[in-house]
Design an enzyme around this catalytic site. Structure first.
Site, PDB file in Angstrom:
ATOM      1  N   GLU A  63      13.758 -14.760  -1.127  1.00  0.00           N
ATOM      2  CA  GLU A  63      14.480 -15.789  -0.630  1.00  0.00           C
ATOM      3  C   GLU A  63      14.052 -17.305  -1.392  1.00  0.00           C
ATOM      4  O   GLU A  63      14.561 -18.243  -1.287  1.00  0.00           O
ATOM      5  CB  GLU A  63      14.453 -15.820   0.863  1.00  0.00           C
ATOM      6  CG  GLU A  63      15.422 -14.935   1.539  1.00  0.00           C
ATOM      7  CD  GLU A  63      15.121 -14.746   3.157  1.00  0.00           C
ATOM      8  OE1 GLU A  63      14.316 -15.536   3.381  1.00  0.00           O
ATOM      9  OE2 GLU A  63      15.953 -13.897   3.611  1.00  0.00           O
ATOM     10  N   ASP A 101       0.765  -1.275   0.089  1.00  0.00           N
ATOM     11  CA  ASP A 101      -0.047   0.175   0.040  1.00  0.00           C
ATOM     12  C   ASP A 101       0.876   1.189   0.203  1.00  0.00           C
ATOM     13  O   ASP A 101       1.813   1.162   0.587  1.00  0.00           O
ATOM     14  CB  ASP A 101      -0.948  -0.085   1.306  1.00  0.00           C
ATOM     15  CG  ASP A 101      -2.106   0.926   1.072  1.00  0.00           C
ATOM     16  OD1 ASP A 101      -2.889   0.826   0.330  1.00  0.00           O
ATOM     17  OD2 ASP A 101      -1.928   1.871   2.219  1.00  0.00           O
TER      18      ASP A 101
HETATM   19  C1  NOJ Z   1      -4.183   3.187  -0.580  1.00  0.00           C
HETATM   20  C2  NOJ Z   1      -5.320   2.351  -0.321  1.00  0.00           C
HETATM   21  O1  NOJ Z   1      -5.742   1.824  -1.705  1.00  0.00           O
HETATM   22  C3  NOJ Z   1      -6.734   3.134  -0.179  1.00  0.00           C
HETATM   23  O2  NOJ Z   1      -7.784   2.411  -0.180  1.00  0.00           O
HETATM   24  C4  NOJ Z   1      -6.547   3.669   1.145  1.00  0.00           C
HETATM   25  O3  NOJ Z   1      -7.235   4.651   1.515  1.00  0.00           O
HETATM   26  C5  NOJ Z   1      -5.132   4.408   1.395  1.00  0.00           C
HETATM   27  N1  NOJ Z   1      -3.883   3.641   0.661  1.00  0.00           N
HETATM   28  C6  NOJ Z   1      -4.834   4.566   2.950  1.00  0.00           C
HETATM   29  O4  NOJ Z   1      -4.472   3.541   3.374  1.00  0.00           O
END
Ligand code: NOJ
Length: 570
Positions: free
Chosen positions: A286, A233
Protein backbone atom coordinates in the site's frame (compact mmCIF):
# COMPACT_ATOMS: atom_id res chain seq x y z
CA UNK A 1 -0.24 -10.55 -11.33
CA UNK A 2 0.65 -8.53 -8.25
CA UNK A 3 1.54 -4.94 -8.84
CA UNK A 4 5.15 -4.30 -8.01
CA UNK A 5 6.18 -1.39 -5.88
CA UNK A 6 7.83 1.16 -8.12
CA UNK A 7 6.50 -0.46 -11.30
CA UNK A 8 5.31 2.88 -12.54
CA UNK A 9 8.05 4.95 -10.96
CA UNK A 10 9.48 7.98 -12.69
CA UNK A 11 12.82 7.12 -14.23
CA UNK A 12 11.93 3.63 -15.44
CA UNK A 13 12.71 3.43 -19.19
CA UNK A 14 9.66 3.67 -21.42
CA UNK A 15 10.96 1.26 -24.03
CA UNK A 16 12.96 -1.41 -22.27
CA UNK A 17 16.07 -2.32 -24.26
CA UNK A 18 17.99 -4.82 -22.20
CA UNK A 19 17.25 -7.30 -19.44
CA UNK A 20 18.46 -4.72 -16.94
CA UNK A 21 16.09 -2.13 -18.42
CA UNK A 22 13.30 -4.65 -18.17
CA UNK A 23 14.20 -5.22 -14.58
CA UNK A 24 14.20 -1.51 -13.80
CA UNK A 25 10.90 -1.09 -15.60
CA UNK A 26 9.44 -3.82 -13.45
CA UNK A 27 10.87 -2.95 -10.07
CA UNK A 28 11.78 0.70 -10.27
CA UNK A 29 14.64 1.66 -8.04
CA UNK A 30 13.43 0.35 -4.73
CA UNK A 31 15.98 0.46 -1.95
CA UNK A 32 15.63 -3.23 -1.11
CA UNK A 33 16.88 -4.24 -4.55
CA UNK A 34 19.81 -1.86 -4.79
CA UNK A 35 20.51 -1.83 -1.07
CA UNK A 36 22.08 -3.95 1.65
CA UNK A 37 20.29 -5.35 4.70
CA UNK A 38 22.02 -5.99 8.04
CA UNK A 39 20.57 -8.51 10.50
CA UNK A 40 20.77 -7.77 14.22
CA UNK A 41 20.13 -10.40 16.85
CA UNK A 42 18.81 -7.93 19.47
CA UNK A 43 19.93 -9.93 22.50
CA UNK A 44 23.52 -9.73 21.28
CA UNK A 45 24.05 -6.18 20.03
CA UNK A 46 24.20 -3.76 22.96
CA UNK A 47 23.07 -4.08 26.58
CA UNK A 48 22.26 -0.77 28.29
CA UNK A 49 20.76 -2.07 31.56
CA UNK A 50 23.57 -4.43 32.57
CA UNK A 51 21.49 -7.64 32.59
CA UNK A 52 23.81 -9.25 30.04
CA UNK A 53 21.12 -9.31 27.35
CA UNK A 54 21.13 -6.81 24.51
CA UNK A 55 18.20 -4.36 24.23
CA UNK A 56 16.65 -1.80 21.90
CA UNK A 57 18.43 1.23 23.44
CA UNK A 58 21.65 -0.75 22.90
CA UNK A 59 20.82 -0.99 19.21
CA UNK A 60 20.02 2.74 19.02
CA UNK A 61 23.43 3.49 20.57
CA UNK A 62 25.14 1.63 17.74
CA UNK A 63 23.16 2.95 14.76
CA UNK A 64 26.08 5.15 13.71
CA UNK A 65 28.10 1.99 13.14
CA UNK A 66 25.55 1.08 10.46
CA UNK A 67 24.63 4.39 8.81
CA UNK A 68 26.31 6.31 6.03
CA UNK A 69 29.25 7.38 8.24
CA UNK A 70 29.81 3.80 9.29
CA UNK A 71 29.26 0.63 7.32
CA UNK A 72 26.75 2.25 4.97
CA UNK A 73 24.03 -0.39 4.90
CA UNK A 74 20.47 0.51 3.88
CA UNK A 75 18.24 -1.53 6.14
CA UNK A 76 18.31 -3.24 9.51
CA UNK A 77 16.46 -6.50 10.12
CA UNK A 78 15.78 -7.14 13.78
CA UNK A 79 15.36 -10.76 14.84
CA UNK A 80 12.17 -11.04 16.99
CA UNK A 81 11.65 -8.25 19.51
CA UNK A 82 8.31 -9.49 20.89
CA UNK A 83 7.51 -10.85 24.36
CA UNK A 84 8.71 -14.44 24.48
CA UNK A 85 9.22 -17.02 27.19
CA UNK A 86 12.44 -17.73 25.31
CA UNK A 87 12.16 -21.44 24.55
CA UNK A 88 13.29 -20.68 21.00
CA UNK A 89 15.02 -17.48 22.08
CA UNK A 90 12.48 -15.04 20.66
CA UNK A 91 11.02 -17.21 17.91
CA UNK A 92 8.35 -18.39 20.40
CA UNK A 93 6.22 -15.26 20.57
CA UNK A 94 3.58 -14.70 23.24
CA UNK A 95 2.36 -11.34 21.90
CA UNK A 96 3.12 -10.40 18.31
CA UNK A 97 1.97 -6.81 18.70
CA UNK A 98 4.21 -5.72 21.59
CA UNK A 99 7.85 -5.24 22.55
CA UNK A 100 9.50 -7.70 24.93
CA UNK A 101 10.13 -5.80 28.22
CA UNK A 102 13.46 -7.65 28.35
CA UNK A 103 14.48 -5.67 25.27
CA UNK A 104 12.91 -2.31 26.10
CA UNK A 105 9.71 -0.33 26.05
CA UNK A 106 7.22 0.54 23.32
CA UNK A 107 8.73 4.04 23.33
CA UNK A 108 12.21 2.58 22.83
CA UNK A 109 10.93 0.84 19.72
CA UNK A 110 9.36 3.99 18.29
CA UNK A 111 12.57 5.89 19.01
CA UNK A 112 14.59 3.18 17.29
CA UNK A 113 12.47 3.54 14.14
CA UNK A 114 12.83 7.34 14.22
CA UNK A 115 16.57 7.29 14.84
CA UNK A 116 17.13 4.66 12.15
CA UNK A 117 15.12 6.70 9.65
CA UNK A 118 17.09 9.82 10.58
CA UNK A 119 20.21 7.95 9.46
CA UNK A 120 18.60 6.71 6.23
CA UNK A 121 18.21 3.18 7.59
CA UNK A 122 15.02 1.16 6.98
CA UNK A 123 13.69 -1.08 9.73
CA UNK A 124 12.64 -4.66 8.95
CA UNK A 125 10.88 -6.73 11.60
CA UNK A 126 11.02 -10.51 11.86
CA UNK A 127 7.44 -11.79 11.74
CA UNK A 128 6.90 -15.22 13.25
CA UNK A 129 3.43 -16.03 11.93
CA UNK A 130 3.66 -19.81 11.49
CA UNK A 131 3.45 -20.51 15.20
CA UNK A 132 3.09 -18.77 18.55
CA UNK A 133 4.40 -19.50 21.99
CA UNK A 134 2.24 -21.90 23.99
CA UNK A 135 1.95 -18.98 26.46
CA UNK A 136 0.18 -16.83 23.85
CA UNK A 137 -3.35 -15.87 24.95
CA UNK A 138 -4.78 -17.45 21.78
CA UNK A 139 -3.24 -20.80 22.63
CA UNK A 140 -4.15 -20.61 26.31
CA UNK A 141 -7.79 -20.21 25.27
CA UNK A 142 -7.55 -22.71 22.43
CA UNK A 143 -6.04 -25.54 24.48
CA UNK A 144 -8.65 -25.14 27.23
CA UNK A 145 -11.72 -26.05 25.21
CA UNK A 146 -13.09 -27.13 21.85
CA UNK A 147 -15.58 -24.28 22.14
CA UNK A 148 -15.09 -20.51 21.97
CA UNK A 149 -13.58 -17.99 19.53
CA UNK A 150 -10.03 -19.40 19.70
CA UNK A 151 -10.92 -23.10 19.52
CA UNK A 152 -9.91 -23.32 15.86
CA UNK A 153 -6.89 -20.98 15.97
CA UNK A 154 -4.42 -23.89 16.00
CA UNK A 155 -4.06 -27.21 14.19
CA UNK A 156 -6.02 -29.58 16.40
CA UNK A 157 -6.81 -33.15 15.38
CA UNK A 158 -8.34 -36.21 17.03
CA UNK A 159 -6.07 -39.16 17.83
CA UNK A 160 -5.79 -41.69 15.01
CA UNK A 161 -6.44 -44.45 17.57
CA UNK A 162 -5.00 -45.77 20.81
CA UNK A 163 -2.09 -48.08 21.57
CA UNK A 164 -2.32 -51.33 23.56
CA UNK A 165 -2.13 -49.38 26.79
CA UNK A 166 -4.88 -46.95 25.81
CA UNK A 167 -2.57 -44.06 24.99
CA UNK A 168 -3.76 -41.79 22.17
CA UNK A 169 -1.87 -42.13 18.88
CA UNK A 170 -0.94 -39.03 16.80
CA UNK A 171 -3.15 -38.14 13.83
CA UNK A 172 -0.42 -38.77 11.23
CA UNK A 173 3.33 -39.32 10.79
CA UNK A 174 4.36 -35.66 10.69
CA UNK A 175 7.56 -34.83 12.52
CA UNK A 176 8.99 -31.89 14.40
CA UNK A 177 12.09 -30.37 12.80
CA UNK A 178 13.56 -30.21 16.30
CA UNK A 179 13.03 -33.96 16.82
CA UNK A 180 10.19 -36.36 17.65
CA UNK A 181 6.54 -36.30 16.56
CA UNK A 182 4.97 -33.03 15.38
CA UNK A 183 1.97 -33.78 17.60
CA UNK A 184 1.41 -33.21 21.32
CA UNK A 185 -1.64 -34.57 23.13
CA UNK A 186 -3.70 -32.08 25.11
CA UNK A 187 -5.89 -33.89 27.67
CA UNK A 188 -8.18 -30.87 28.20
CA UNK A 189 -9.40 -31.16 24.60
CA UNK A 190 -8.73 -34.87 24.07
CA UNK A 191 -6.88 -33.84 20.90
CA UNK A 192 -3.39 -33.35 19.54
CA UNK A 193 -1.96 -30.01 18.39
CA UNK A 194 0.70 -29.72 15.74
CA UNK A 195 4.15 -28.10 16.11
CA UNK A 196 6.91 -28.13 13.48
CA UNK A 197 9.35 -26.78 16.07
CA UNK A 198 9.24 -27.12 19.88
CA UNK A 199 6.14 -28.31 21.76
CA UNK A 200 6.13 -24.76 23.14
CA UNK A 201 5.59 -23.45 19.57
CA UNK A 202 2.11 -24.59 18.45
CA UNK A 203 1.34 -24.05 14.76
CA UNK A 204 -1.49 -21.61 13.98
CA UNK A 205 -4.35 -22.51 11.67
CA UNK A 206 -3.98 -20.13 8.74
CA UNK A 207 -6.98 -21.79 7.07
CA UNK A 208 -9.21 -20.18 9.69
CA UNK A 209 -10.20 -16.75 8.23
CA UNK A 210 -10.26 -15.26 11.74
CA UNK A 211 -6.56 -16.17 12.16
CA UNK A 212 -5.63 -14.56 8.85
CA UNK A 213 -7.59 -11.44 9.79
CA UNK A 214 -5.86 -11.22 13.18
CA UNK A 215 -2.40 -11.76 11.67
CA UNK A 216 -2.90 -9.12 9.00
CA UNK A 217 -4.23 -6.66 11.58
CA UNK A 218 -1.02 -7.17 13.53
CA UNK A 219 1.00 -6.54 10.34
CA UNK A 220 -0.88 -3.28 9.80
CA UNK A 221 -0.16 -2.26 13.38
CA UNK A 222 3.61 -2.46 12.84
CA UNK A 223 3.41 -0.71 9.47
CA UNK A 224 1.48 2.10 11.12
CA UNK A 225 4.40 2.48 13.52
CA UNK A 226 6.71 3.19 10.60
CA UNK A 227 8.22 -0.22 9.95
CA UNK A 228 9.57 -0.60 6.39
CA UNK A 229 9.14 -4.29 5.90
CA UNK A 230 9.27 -7.80 7.23
CA UNK A 231 11.27 -10.96 7.20
CA UNK A 232 8.76 -13.80 7.25
CA UNK A 233 9.86 -16.69 9.41
CA UNK A 234 9.44 -20.13 7.75
CA UNK A 235 6.79 -18.66 5.47
CA UNK A 236 6.42 -21.58 3.08
CA UNK A 237 5.00 -23.79 5.84
CA UNK A 238 2.19 -21.42 6.86
CA UNK A 239 -0.30 -23.64 5.06
CA UNK A 240 -0.63 -27.40 5.40
CA UNK A 241 -2.81 -29.71 3.34
CA UNK A 242 -6.33 -29.26 4.77
CA UNK A 243 -6.83 -33.05 5.13
CA UNK A 244 -3.40 -33.58 6.74
CA UNK A 245 -2.49 -36.98 5.26
CA UNK A 246 0.76 -38.67 6.37
CA UNK A 247 3.86 -37.67 4.43
CA UNK A 248 5.51 -40.27 2.18
CA UNK A 249 8.55 -41.89 3.83
CA UNK A 250 11.89 -41.68 1.98
CA UNK A 251 14.91 -43.94 1.89
CA UNK A 252 17.21 -41.72 3.96
CA UNK A 253 20.95 -41.89 4.13
CA UNK A 254 22.40 -43.02 7.46
CA UNK A 255 23.00 -40.04 9.73
CA UNK A 256 20.20 -37.94 8.31
CA UNK A 257 17.45 -36.86 10.68
CA UNK A 258 14.08 -38.59 10.71
CA UNK A 259 12.69 -35.27 9.42
CA UNK A 260 14.93 -35.55 6.36
CA UNK A 261 13.65 -39.04 5.71
CA UNK A 262 10.17 -37.78 4.83
CA UNK A 263 8.92 -36.12 1.70
CA UNK A 264 7.26 -33.02 3.12
CA UNK A 265 4.44 -33.17 0.64
CA UNK A 266 1.60 -32.17 2.92
CA UNK A 267 3.20 -29.93 5.56
CA UNK A 268 4.82 -27.27 3.37
CA UNK A 269 4.70 -25.52 -0.06
CA UNK A 270 0.96 -25.92 -0.53
CA UNK A 271 -0.55 -24.82 -3.88
CA UNK A 272 -2.76 -22.11 -2.35
CA UNK A 273 0.12 -20.49 -0.40
CA UNK A 274 0.83 -17.90 -3.15
CA UNK A 275 -2.73 -16.57 -2.77
CA UNK A 276 -2.24 -16.13 0.96
CA UNK A 277 1.04 -14.34 0.53
CA UNK A 278 -0.50 -12.09 -2.13
CA UNK A 279 -3.06 -10.93 0.44
CA UNK A 280 -0.22 -10.13 2.83
CA UNK A 281 1.72 -8.35 0.09
CA UNK A 282 -1.26 -6.20 -0.84
CA UNK A 283 -1.01 -4.61 2.60
CA UNK A 284 2.75 -4.14 2.49
CA UNK A 285 2.50 -2.66 -1.00
CA UNK A 286 0.00 0.00 0.00
CA UNK A 287 2.98 2.32 0.56
CA UNK A 288 5.86 2.31 -1.98
CA UNK A 289 9.28 1.36 -0.67
CA UNK A 290 8.15 -1.27 1.81
CA UNK A 291 9.37 -4.81 1.34
CA UNK A 292 9.23 -8.37 2.59
CA UNK A 293 11.66 -11.25 2.45
CA UNK A 294 10.50 -14.81 2.95
CA UNK A 295 12.52 -17.35 4.84
CA UNK A 296 12.38 -20.50 2.78
CA UNK A 297 12.16 -23.39 5.18
CA UNK A 298 13.92 -26.14 3.31
CA UNK A 299 13.86 -25.81 -0.42
CA UNK A 300 16.26 -25.09 -3.22
CA UNK A 301 16.77 -22.10 -5.50
CA UNK A 302 13.93 -23.29 -7.78
CA UNK A 303 11.40 -22.85 -4.97
CA UNK A 304 13.01 -19.57 -4.00
CA UNK A 305 12.74 -18.27 -7.58
CA UNK A 306 9.14 -19.47 -7.99
CA UNK A 307 8.00 -17.87 -4.74
CA UNK A 308 9.85 -14.66 -5.62
CA UNK A 309 7.08 -14.02 -8.12
CA UNK A 310 4.78 -13.30 -5.21
CA UNK A 311 7.34 -11.61 -2.99
CA UNK A 312 9.96 -8.98 -3.11
CA UNK A 313 12.66 -11.38 -1.98
CA UNK A 314 12.96 -15.00 -0.89
CA UNK A 315 16.09 -16.34 0.72
CA UNK A 316 18.09 -18.84 -1.24
CA UNK A 317 20.48 -20.98 0.78
CA UNK A 318 22.92 -22.27 -1.82
CA UNK A 319 25.69 -19.90 -0.72
CA UNK A 320 25.20 -20.86 2.90
CA UNK A 321 25.71 -24.50 1.98
CA UNK A 322 28.61 -24.08 -0.46
CA UNK A 323 32.18 -24.82 0.65
CA UNK A 324 35.03 -22.43 -0.21
CA UNK A 325 35.78 -23.81 -3.67
CA UNK A 326 35.96 -21.97 -6.99
CA UNK A 327 34.50 -25.01 -8.72
CA UNK A 328 31.49 -25.08 -6.37
CA UNK A 329 30.94 -21.35 -6.79
CA UNK A 330 31.14 -21.61 -10.58
CA UNK A 331 28.44 -24.30 -10.54
CA UNK A 332 26.38 -22.28 -8.09
CA UNK A 333 26.49 -19.13 -10.21
CA UNK A 334 25.54 -21.09 -13.33
CA UNK A 335 22.55 -22.59 -11.50
CA UNK A 336 21.55 -19.16 -10.21
CA UNK A 337 21.65 -17.77 -13.73
CA UNK A 338 19.55 -20.63 -15.11
CA UNK A 339 16.99 -20.49 -12.30
CA UNK A 340 16.70 -16.76 -11.55
CA UNK A 341 17.69 -15.54 -15.04
CA UNK A 342 17.93 -11.80 -15.56
CA UNK A 343 14.44 -11.13 -14.32
CA UNK A 344 14.03 -12.56 -10.83
CA UNK A 345 15.99 -10.86 -8.09
CA UNK A 346 17.78 -13.19 -5.64
CA UNK A 347 19.31 -12.66 -2.20
CA UNK A 348 22.97 -13.11 -1.30
CA UNK A 349 23.46 -14.56 2.18
CA UNK A 350 26.48 -16.11 3.82
CA UNK A 351 25.50 -16.11 7.51
CA UNK A 352 22.51 -15.77 9.82
CA UNK A 353 21.36 -16.69 13.32
CA UNK A 354 20.82 -20.36 12.42
CA UNK A 355 24.10 -21.07 10.62
CA UNK A 356 27.73 -21.47 11.45
CA UNK A 357 29.41 -18.10 10.89
CA UNK A 358 30.96 -18.09 7.44
CA UNK A 359 34.46 -17.06 8.54
CA UNK A 360 34.54 -20.36 10.46
CA UNK A 361 32.54 -22.42 8.02
CA UNK A 362 34.35 -21.45 4.83
CA UNK A 363 37.81 -21.65 6.40
CA UNK A 364 37.07 -25.11 7.79
CA UNK A 365 35.66 -26.27 4.45
CA UNK A 366 38.95 -25.41 2.70
CA UNK A 367 41.35 -26.21 5.53
CA UNK A 368 42.54 -22.57 5.54
CA UNK A 369 43.50 -21.11 8.92
CA UNK A 370 43.43 -17.42 8.05
CA UNK A 371 39.75 -16.74 8.75
CA UNK A 372 40.21 -12.99 8.13
CA UNK A 373 41.59 -13.56 4.64
CA UNK A 374 38.59 -15.77 3.84
CA UNK A 375 36.21 -13.20 5.35
CA UNK A 376 37.63 -10.39 3.18
CA UNK A 377 37.57 -12.49 0.00
CA UNK A 378 34.04 -13.76 0.73
CA UNK A 379 32.92 -10.15 1.30
CA UNK A 380 34.27 -9.09 -2.09
CA UNK A 381 32.11 -11.81 -3.65
CA UNK A 382 29.08 -11.08 -1.43
CA UNK A 383 28.97 -7.42 -2.49
CA UNK A 384 29.55 -8.04 -6.19
CA UNK A 385 27.06 -10.84 -6.86
CA UNK A 386 23.67 -10.16 -8.38
CA UNK A 387 21.08 -9.92 -5.59
CA UNK A 388 20.39 -8.15 -2.32
CA UNK A 389 23.15 -8.85 0.22
CA UNK A 390 22.01 -9.73 3.75
CA UNK A 391 24.73 -9.33 6.39
CA UNK A 392 24.66 -10.87 9.84
CA UNK A 393 25.97 -8.70 12.71
CA UNK A 394 29.60 -9.45 13.49
CA UNK A 395 30.55 -10.76 10.08
CA UNK A 396 31.91 -7.29 9.33
CA UNK A 397 34.67 -7.89 11.90
CA UNK A 398 35.21 -11.51 10.87
CA UNK A 399 33.54 -13.04 13.94
CA UNK A 400 33.91 -16.80 14.14
CA UNK A 401 31.74 -19.41 15.86
CA UNK A 402 32.17 -19.38 19.61
CA UNK A 403 32.66 -22.65 21.45
CA UNK A 404 30.03 -22.89 24.19
CA UNK A 405 30.41 -25.66 26.80
CA UNK A 406 27.42 -28.01 27.13
CA UNK A 407 26.43 -26.70 30.56
CA UNK A 408 26.10 -23.17 29.14
CA UNK A 409 24.03 -24.09 26.08
CA UNK A 410 20.92 -21.96 25.59
CA UNK A 411 19.67 -23.15 22.19
CA UNK A 412 16.94 -25.69 23.17
CA UNK A 413 17.32 -28.23 20.35
CA UNK A 414 21.06 -28.41 21.06
CA UNK A 415 20.21 -29.95 24.42
CA UNK A 416 18.14 -32.68 22.78
CA UNK A 417 20.13 -35.43 21.19
CA UNK A 418 18.36 -38.20 19.36
CA UNK A 419 19.76 -41.44 18.08
CA UNK A 420 21.81 -40.75 14.96
CA UNK A 421 21.06 -37.04 15.07
CA UNK A 422 22.84 -34.21 16.86
CA UNK A 423 21.57 -30.64 16.52
CA UNK A 424 24.15 -27.93 15.91
CA UNK A 425 24.30 -25.45 18.83
CA UNK A 426 23.19 -22.10 17.39
CA UNK A 427 24.61 -20.21 20.40
CA UNK A 428 27.92 -20.47 18.52
CA UNK A 429 26.79 -17.85 16.02
CA UNK A 430 24.77 -15.72 18.48
CA UNK A 431 27.51 -14.52 20.84
CA UNK A 432 27.43 -10.79 21.70
CA UNK A 433 29.05 -8.21 19.46
CA UNK A 434 32.46 -7.18 20.84
CA UNK A 435 32.64 -3.41 20.38
CA UNK A 436 35.87 -2.83 22.36
CA UNK A 437 38.72 -4.72 23.99
CA UNK A 438 37.60 -3.64 27.50
CA UNK A 439 35.96 -6.02 30.00
CA UNK A 440 32.37 -6.54 28.81
CA UNK A 441 33.59 -5.47 25.35
CA UNK A 442 31.40 -2.39 25.25
CA UNK A 443 28.44 -4.77 25.05
CA UNK A 444 27.55 -5.12 28.73
CA UNK A 445 28.57 -4.21 32.24
CA UNK A 446 27.11 -7.52 33.41
CA UNK A 447 27.58 -11.18 32.54
CA UNK A 448 26.84 -11.72 28.84
CA UNK A 449 23.99 -14.16 28.13
CA UNK A 450 26.30 -16.08 25.79
CA UNK A 451 30.06 -15.96 26.24
CA UNK A 452 32.33 -13.95 23.93
CA UNK A 453 34.82 -15.64 21.67
CA UNK A 454 38.34 -16.11 23.02
CA UNK A 455 39.63 -13.51 20.56
CA UNK A 456 37.26 -10.67 21.62
CA UNK A 457 40.11 -8.73 23.28
CA UNK A 458 41.66 -8.19 19.87
CA UNK A 459 38.79 -8.87 17.47
CA UNK A 460 36.37 -6.02 18.10
CA UNK A 461 34.99 -2.98 16.32
CA UNK A 462 37.31 -0.47 18.04
CA UNK A 463 40.37 -2.46 17.00
CA UNK A 464 39.32 -2.53 13.34
CA UNK A 465 37.55 0.75 12.76
CA UNK A 466 40.65 2.70 11.78
CA UNK A 467 42.51 -0.19 10.14
CA UNK A 468 41.89 -0.28 6.39
CA UNK A 469 43.45 -3.75 6.15
CA UNK A 470 40.97 -5.22 8.66
CA UNK A 471 37.83 -7.14 7.76
CA UNK A 472 35.82 -4.06 8.77
CA UNK A 473 37.98 -1.90 6.50
CA UNK A 474 37.24 -4.26 3.61
CA UNK A 475 33.48 -4.24 4.32
CA UNK A 476 33.36 -0.43 4.32
CA UNK A 477 35.30 -0.13 1.07
CA UNK A 478 33.28 -2.82 -0.67
CA UNK A 479 29.92 -1.42 0.45
CA UNK A 480 30.92 2.05 -0.75
CA UNK A 481 32.01 0.59 -4.08
CA UNK A 482 28.72 -1.25 -4.49
CA UNK A 483 26.78 1.92 -3.76
CA UNK A 484 28.87 3.81 -6.35
CA UNK A 485 28.55 1.36 -9.21
CA UNK A 486 25.19 0.71 -10.88
CA UNK A 487 26.55 -2.48 -12.48
CA UNK A 488 27.23 -3.92 -9.02
CA UNK A 489 23.92 -2.75 -7.60
CA UNK A 490 21.54 -3.95 -10.26
CA UNK A 491 23.50 -5.16 -13.28
CA UNK A 492 23.29 -8.49 -15.07
CA UNK A 493 25.85 -11.16 -14.19
CA UNK A 494 27.69 -13.31 -16.72
CA UNK A 495 30.24 -15.81 -15.57
CA UNK A 496 33.59 -15.63 -17.39
CA UNK A 497 35.71 -18.63 -18.32
CA UNK A 498 39.04 -17.16 -17.36
CA UNK A 499 41.84 -18.25 -15.01
CA UNK A 500 42.76 -21.67 -13.63
CA UNK A 501 40.69 -24.12 -11.57
CA UNK A 502 40.90 -21.98 -8.42
CA UNK A 503 39.61 -18.85 -10.13
CA UNK A 504 36.02 -17.59 -10.24
CA UNK A 505 35.29 -14.70 -12.59
CA UNK A 506 32.14 -12.85 -13.58
CA UNK A 507 31.11 -9.67 -15.33
CA UNK A 508 28.45 -7.32 -14.00
CA UNK A 509 26.96 -4.87 -16.47
CA UNK A 510 24.38 -2.06 -16.34
CA UNK A 511 23.85 1.42 -17.74
CA UNK A 512 26.85 1.06 -20.09
CA UNK A 513 29.13 0.23 -17.16
CA UNK A 514 31.00 -3.07 -16.88
CA UNK A 515 32.66 -4.47 -13.79
CA UNK A 516 34.81 -7.58 -13.87
CA UNK A 517 35.33 -9.58 -10.68
CA UNK A 518 38.17 -12.10 -10.51
CA UNK A 519 38.55 -14.21 -7.35
CA UNK A 520 41.46 -16.44 -6.43
CA UNK A 521 40.13 -19.10 -4.03
CA UNK A 522 43.58 -20.58 -3.41
CA UNK A 523 46.16 -19.41 -0.86
CA UNK A 524 48.87 -19.48 -3.56
CA UNK A 525 49.39 -16.58 -5.97
CA UNK A 526 48.10 -17.00 -9.51
CA UNK A 527 48.14 -15.19 -12.84
CA UNK A 528 45.01 -14.73 -14.91
CA UNK A 529 44.85 -13.83 -18.59
CA UNK A 530 42.01 -11.31 -18.97
CA UNK A 531 41.84 -11.54 -22.79
CA UNK A 532 38.75 -13.83 -22.81
CA UNK A 533 36.83 -11.10 -20.94
CA UNK A 534 37.02 -8.92 -24.07
CA UNK A 535 39.12 -6.06 -25.39
CA UNK A 536 40.07 -2.81 -23.73
CA UNK A 537 42.09 -1.94 -20.70
CA UNK A 538 41.05 -3.08 -17.21
CA UNK A 539 41.59 -0.78 -14.24
CA UNK A 540 41.29 -1.88 -10.61
CA UNK A 541 38.50 -0.17 -8.64
CA UNK A 542 38.61 -2.27 -5.47
CA UNK A 543 38.73 -5.75 -4.06
CA UNK A 544 39.54 -7.77 -0.99
CA UNK A 545 42.89 -6.08 -0.40
CA UNK A 546 43.65 -2.45 0.49
CA UNK A 547 45.91 -1.99 -2.52
CA UNK A 548 44.22 -3.53 -5.55
CA UNK A 549 46.48 -4.96 -8.20
CA UNK A 550 46.49 -3.59 -11.74
CA UNK A 551 46.82 -5.87 -14.75
CA UNK A 552 50.11 -5.33 -16.57
CA UNK A 553 50.35 -4.04 -20.16
CA UNK A 554 49.63 -7.48 -21.59
CA UNK A 555 46.44 -7.65 -19.54
CA UNK A 556 47.68 -10.48 -17.41
CA UNK A 557 46.43 -10.07 -13.84
CA UNK A 558 48.60 -11.25 -10.94
CA UNK A 559 46.47 -12.17 -7.93
CA UNK A 560 47.74 -12.86 -4.44
CA UNK A 561 46.42 -15.81 -2.46
CA UNK A 562 42.74 -15.33 -1.47
CA UNK A 563 42.58 -12.08 -3.41
CA UNK A 564 39.51 -10.82 -5.23
CA UNK A 565 40.10 -8.08 -7.80
CA UNK A 566 37.30 -5.79 -8.98
CA UNK A 567 38.09 -4.09 -12.29
CA UNK A 568 36.44 -1.65 -14.64
CA UNK A 569 36.85 -1.43 -18.36
CA UNK A 570 38.86 1.62 -19.23
C1 NOJ B 1 13.29 -20.16 11.73
C2 NOJ B 1 14.22 -19.34 12.55
O1 NOJ B 1 15.22 -18.82 11.70
C3 NOJ B 1 14.82 -20.23 13.62
O2 NOJ B 1 15.77 -19.53 14.37
C4 NOJ B 1 13.69 -20.71 14.50
O3 NOJ B 1 14.21 -21.64 15.43
C5 NOJ B 1 12.61 -21.39 13.67
N1 NOJ B 1 12.22 -20.57 12.57
C6 NOJ B 1 11.39 -21.63 14.50
O4 NOJ B 1 10.78 -20.41 14.80
Amino acid sequence: MIKRVGEDQVGAPETPQTSVDLFLARYGTDWWRDGIVYQIYPRSYGDTDGDGVGDLPGIIDQLDHLGRDGLGVDGVWLSPIYPSPGFDVGYDVSDHAAVDPLLGTEDDFDRLVREAHDRGLRVILDLVMNHTSDRHAWFQASRASREGPYADYYLWRDPSGHDGEGRPLPPNNWLSFFGGSAWRYEPARGQFYMHTFLVEQPEVNWRNPAVEEAQLAMVRGWLDRGVDGFRLDVFNIFLKDAEMPSNPELEGEAGTSAWDRQEHKYDRDQPDFPDLIARFRAIVDEVPGRMSVGELFYGGPETSATLSNQNHLVFDWELVRAPWSAEEYRGLLDRRQTIFGDDIWPTVVLSNHDQSRHASRLSASAGIEDTDAIARAAAAILFTLRGTPFLYYGEEIGLCDVEVPFEEIIDPPARRVEEGWVWWNRDACRSPMPWTGEPGHGFTTGRPWIRFGDDADTRNVAAQVTDPASVLGAYKRLIALRHDRPSLRHGSLRRQEIGGPDVLAYMRAADGEQTLVVANFATADTTVDLAPAGGGVWRPVGGSHVQPVAPDGTRSLALRGLEVAILERG
